[in-house]
Design a protein around this motif. Structure first.
Motif, mmCIF file in Angstrom:
data_model
loop_
_atom_site.group_PDB
_atom_site.id
_atom_site.type_symbol
_atom_site.label_atom_id
_atom_site.label_comp_id
_atom_site.label_asym_id
_atom_site.label_seq_id
_atom_site.Cartn_x
_atom_site.Cartn_y
_atom_site.Cartn_z
ATOM 1 N N ALA A 156 0.835 -1.206 0.000
ATOM 2 C CA ALA A 156 0.000 0.000 0.000
ATOM 3 C C ALA A 156 0.873 1.262 0.000
ATOM 4 O O ALA A 156 0.598 2.231 -0.721
ATOM 5 N N ALA A 157 1.943 1.231 0.808
ATOM 6 C CA ALA A 157 2.826 2.402 0.901
ATOM 7 C C ALA A 157 3.433 2.729 -0.457
ATOM 8 O O ALA A 157 3.667 3.897 -0.785
ATOM 9 N N ALA A 158 3.683 1.674 -1.248
ATOM 10 C CA ALA A 158 4.322 1.859 -2.558
ATOM 11 C C ALA A 158 3.501 2.768 -3.469
ATOM 12 O O ALA A 158 4.041 3.435 -4.351
ATOM 13 N N HIS A 159 2.180 2.808 -3.248
ATOM 14 C CA HIS A 159 1.327 3.634 -4.101
ATOM 15 C C HIS A 159 1.537 5.130 -3.884
ATOM 16 O O HIS A 159 1.103 5.939 -4.702
ATOM 17 N N ASP A 160 2.180 5.493 -2.760
ATOM 18 C CA ASP A 160 2.350 6.917 -2.479
ATOM 19 C C ASP A 160 3.185 7.607 -3.568
ATOM 20 O O ASP A 160 2.935 8.759 -3.915
ATOM 21 N N ASP A 161 4.171 6.882 -4.123
ATOM 22 C CA ASP A 161 4.998 7.473 -5.181
ATOM 23 C C ASP A 161 4.149 7.778 -6.416
ATOM 24 O O ASP A 161 4.294 8.837 -7.035
ATOM 25 N N GLU A 162 3.256 6.837 -6.764
ATOM 26 C CA GLU A 162 2.358 7.070 -7.898
ATOM 27 C C GLU A 162 1.485 8.294 -7.648
ATOM 28 O O GLU A 162 1.286 9.136 -8.530
ATOM 29 N N VAL A 163 0.939 8.364 -6.421
ATOM 30 C CA VAL A 163 0.087 9.500 -6.078
ATOM 31 C C VAL A 163 0.869 10.806 -6.267
ATOM 32 O O VAL A 163 0.355 11.765 -6.843
ATOM 33 N N ASP A 164 2.118 10.821 -5.812
ATOM 34 C CA ASP A 164 2.915 12.035 -5.937
ATOM 35 C C ASP A 164 3.129 12.411 -7.408
ATOM 36 O O ASP A 164 3.073 13.586 -7.768
ATOM 37 N N THR A 165 3.382 11.414 -8.237
ATOM 38 C CA THR A 165 3.588 11.673 -9.665
ATOM 39 C C THR A 165 2.307 12.211 -10.300
ATOM 40 O O THR A 165 2.327 13.204 -11.047
ATOM 41 N N GLU A 166 1.174 11.556 -9.981
ATOM 42 C CA GLU A 166 -0.121 12.022 -10.500
ATOM 43 C C GLU A 166 -0.414 13.440 -10.029
ATOM 44 O O GLU A 166 -0.940 14.267 -10.784
ATOM 45 N N TYR A 167 -0.076 13.697 -8.774
ATOM 46 C CA TYR A 167 -0.311 15.020 -8.189
ATOM 47 C C TYR A 167 0.460 16.102 -8.962
ATOM 48 O O TYR A 167 -0.091 17.140 -9.318
ATOM 49 N N GLN A 168 1.736 15.826 -9.227
ATOM 50 C CA GLN A 168 2.562 16.802 -9.963
ATOM 51 C C GLN A 168 1.958 17.081 -11.340
ATOM 52 O O GLN A 168 1.868 18.236 -11.764
ATOM 53 N N ALA A 169 1.546 16.000 -12.027
ATOM 54 C CA ALA A 169 0.998 16.154 -13.379
ATOM 55 C C ALA A 169 -0.305 16.951 -13.348
ATOM 56 O O ALA A 169 -0.506 17.881 -14.139
ATOM 57 N N VAL A 194 -7.715 21.241 -3.159
ATOM 58 C CA VAL A 194 -8.229 19.877 -3.026
ATOM 59 C C VAL A 194 -7.126 18.868 -3.342
ATOM 60 O O VAL A 194 -6.905 17.900 -2.602
ATOM 61 N N LEU A 195 -6.404 19.123 -4.440
ATOM 62 C CA LEU A 195 -5.319 18.214 -4.818
ATOM 63 C C LEU A 195 -4.282 18.131 -3.709
ATOM 64 O O LEU A 195 -3.794 17.052 -3.366
ATOM 65 N N ARG A 196 -3.922 19.296 -3.174
ATOM 66 C CA ARG A 196 -2.936 19.337 -2.100
ATOM 67 C C ARG A 196 -3.411 18.496 -0.907
ATOM 68 O O ARG A 196 -2.637 17.753 -0.304
ATOM 69 N N SER A 197 -4.699 18.634 -0.567
ATOM 70 C CA SER A 197 -5.249 17.844 0.543
ATOM 71 C C SER A 197 -5.135 16.353 0.258
ATOM 72 O O SER A 197 -4.768 15.566 1.131
ATOM 73 N N LEU A 198 -5.467 15.973 -0.984
ATOM 74 C CA LEU A 198 -5.418 14.554 -1.340
ATOM 75 C C LEU A 198 -3.986 14.019 -1.261
ATOM 76 O O LEU A 198 -3.747 12.897 -0.809
ATOM 77 N N GLU A 199 -3.052 14.857 -1.685
ATOM 78 C CA GLU A 199 -1.658 14.433 -1.624
ATOM 79 C C GLU A 199 -1.236 14.210 -0.169
ATOM 80 O O GLU A 199 -0.532 13.266 0.166
#
Lengths: 243, 243
Positions: A156-169, A194-199
Motif C-alpha cells: 500500500a505504501a508503494a502507491h504513495d509514489d504514484e500519487v505524488d507523480t499524478e499530483y505533480q501532473a 483539493v489536490l494538495r489535501s489529497l496528496e
C-alpha cells in the motif's frame, strides 16, 4: 494471530483491552474513510448535503482520537505491556494522529466543495483519479493494520509514489489552465487546494503503513524507500520474527 | 521542578533516561527551529546556499525522530513509568511527529526558494509577517515544554488564530495580484505554497502546546478553543495538581 494480540500476557481482561483499542482504531479508520469518500462525492457531484455530513462527522472523529489515546495511556499505566502489545499501543497512538489529519483534510475538501461556484473545470479528471488512489491506499493501510500484515502495508505504501507523480501532473495541467484562462483563477485554485489535501492524505496513509510494519516486524521504516522497507522486513525475517 | 521530572521513581538511572529524552526532544526542536528560520531567510534573500543547508538538515531531524521514539519505547518497556513520567513519554512521542512535519514544511519552503525565478512580488510582506509569527509560536511552544509551563503553552497556542487570520488576508491579496497580472501566476503560486506551509507550521506548533498542557496538567485539550483550554486548566487547579 492470537499470539500476536496476547503477546506475553495471558490475562483475558488485558487482551480485551487490547482488542478494544484495536477495534476503536478500526472504527475511527472506517469513519475517516467514509469522510474522505463523502468529501470527494460532495465535490464531484456538487452536493452540499453530503459536504455538511463530512463536517458534522469531525466531532465524532476528534472524540475517538482522544478516547483511543486515553485507552492507550491507561493500558500503559496499568498493564505494562511488552513486545508486540507495547508496539501496538505506540503504533495506534501514532495512527490516530494521522487518521485525525485525514479527517481534517477531508473536511477541507468538503469546505472547498461548499465554496465552489458554477461549473468545475474539465481537469476534474485528475482530482477524481488521485482521490480514488488515496482512498484505495487508506483502505489497504487499514486492512493491513486489521490483519497484522506487513507485506500488504508495504504494498500500500508503494502507491504513495504514484500519487505524488499524478499530483505533480495534475497540478501542472491546472497551472496551464489558469494561464490560458485567467477568469478561471478562483475555481482552479479551489481544485489546487483539493489536490494538495489529497496528496497529504496519501502521506498520512503511508505513515499508517509504516506503523503497521513497525508493530508487526518491530522495525522502524519511517523515511525508508519502498525497497529499503522490503529489505528491512526481509532482514528481520532471516533473523526470525520479533516477539 | 525536579519532582516533576522524577515522578514516582527515584532511580537515578531512570531520571537520567527521562532527562535524555527531554534533551533530545529539545535538540530536535532547536534544529527544526533553525530549519524554519533558514528556510525563510533563503526565500526572502534568494539565498540558495542557505536553502541547501535546510535540505541537508532533514536527515538529521529524521534520525532524531526515530532515536527519540526508540528511547521512549525502551523506557516504557523497561521502567513502566507512571503519572507525569508516562505523560511526558506520550507527549514527546506526539511532539516528535509534529516537529518532523515542521521540518518537512521548512524543506518545502527551501525548495520553493530554489525554484523561484526572478524578483518576488511585493506581497512578500505577508510571508515575512506570518513567518515571523509562526517562528515565534514554535519558539514559545518549545520554551513551554522545557519549563513545564502550561500557561505559557496556552499563551503560545492562542497565536494560532492570529496566524490563521493573517494567512487568509495574505492569501486573498495574492489571489488579487494573480488576477490583476496573470503573468505573475507561477511566482504567486510559489508564494501561496509557502504561505500554506507556514500555516501548517502554526498548526503543528499549536499541537505541541496542547501536548505541554497534557503533560503538565494531565488534561487532553486537543480540539479545544483557547478559552476552553484556560477553563480546563483552571478546573484542574481548583481540584489540585495531578501527580
Amino acid at each position: 494471530m492470537t499470539k500476536f494480540i496476547l503477546g506475553k500476557h495471558s490475562s483475558s481482561q488485558f487482551s480485551q483491552e487490547m482488542e478494544s483499542i484495536r477495534n476503536h482504531l478500526l472504527r475511527m479508520g472506517g469513519l475517516v474513510e467514509k469522510q474522505l469518500g463523502d468529501a470527494l462525492e460532495a465535490l464531484l457531484n456538487n452536493d452540499s448535503a453530503v459536504a455538511e455530513k463530512v463536517l458534522i462527522t469531525e466531532d465524532e472523529v476528534d472524540e475517538l482520537e482522544k478516547r483511543i489515546d486515553e485507552e492507550c495511556a491507561r493500558v500503559l499505566a496499568l498493564r505494562q505491556p511488552a513486545a508486540i502489545d507495547l508496539r501496538t499501543i505506540l503504533a495506534v497512538s501514532k495512527c490516530v494522529s494521522d487518521l485525525e489529519r485525514i479527517g481534517d483534510e477531508s473536511a477541507k475538501i468538503a469546505q472547498q466543495s461548499l465554496e465552489q461556484e458554477g461549473e468545475l473545470p474539465m481537469s476534474l479528471v485528475g482530482v477524481k483519479h488521485i482521490g480514488h488512489s488515496v482512498k484505495h491506499m487508506l483502505n489497504s493501510a487499514l486492512d493491513a493494520f486489521a490483519r497484522f500484515d506487513a507485506d500488504k502495508a508495504i504494498e500500500a505504501a508503494a502507491h504513495d509514489d504514484e500519487v505524488d507523480t499524478e499530483y505533480q501532473a495534475a497540478m501542472r495541467s491546472l497551472v496551464t489552465l489558469m494561464m490560458e484562462d485567467p477568469r478561471s483563477i478562483t475555481r482552479v485554485l479551489n481544485l489546487m487546494w483539493v489536490l494538495r489535501s489529497l496528496e497529504r492524505v496519501g502521506d498520512h496513509a503511508r505513515n499508517i503503513c509504516e506503523q503497521v510494519v513497525y508493530l508487526v516486524k518491530g522495525k522502524d521504516v519511517r523515511h525508508f524507500s519502498v525497497d529499503e522497507m522490503l529489505a528491512a522486513v526481509q532482514n528481520k525475517r532471516h533473523g526470525g520474527e520479533p516477539e
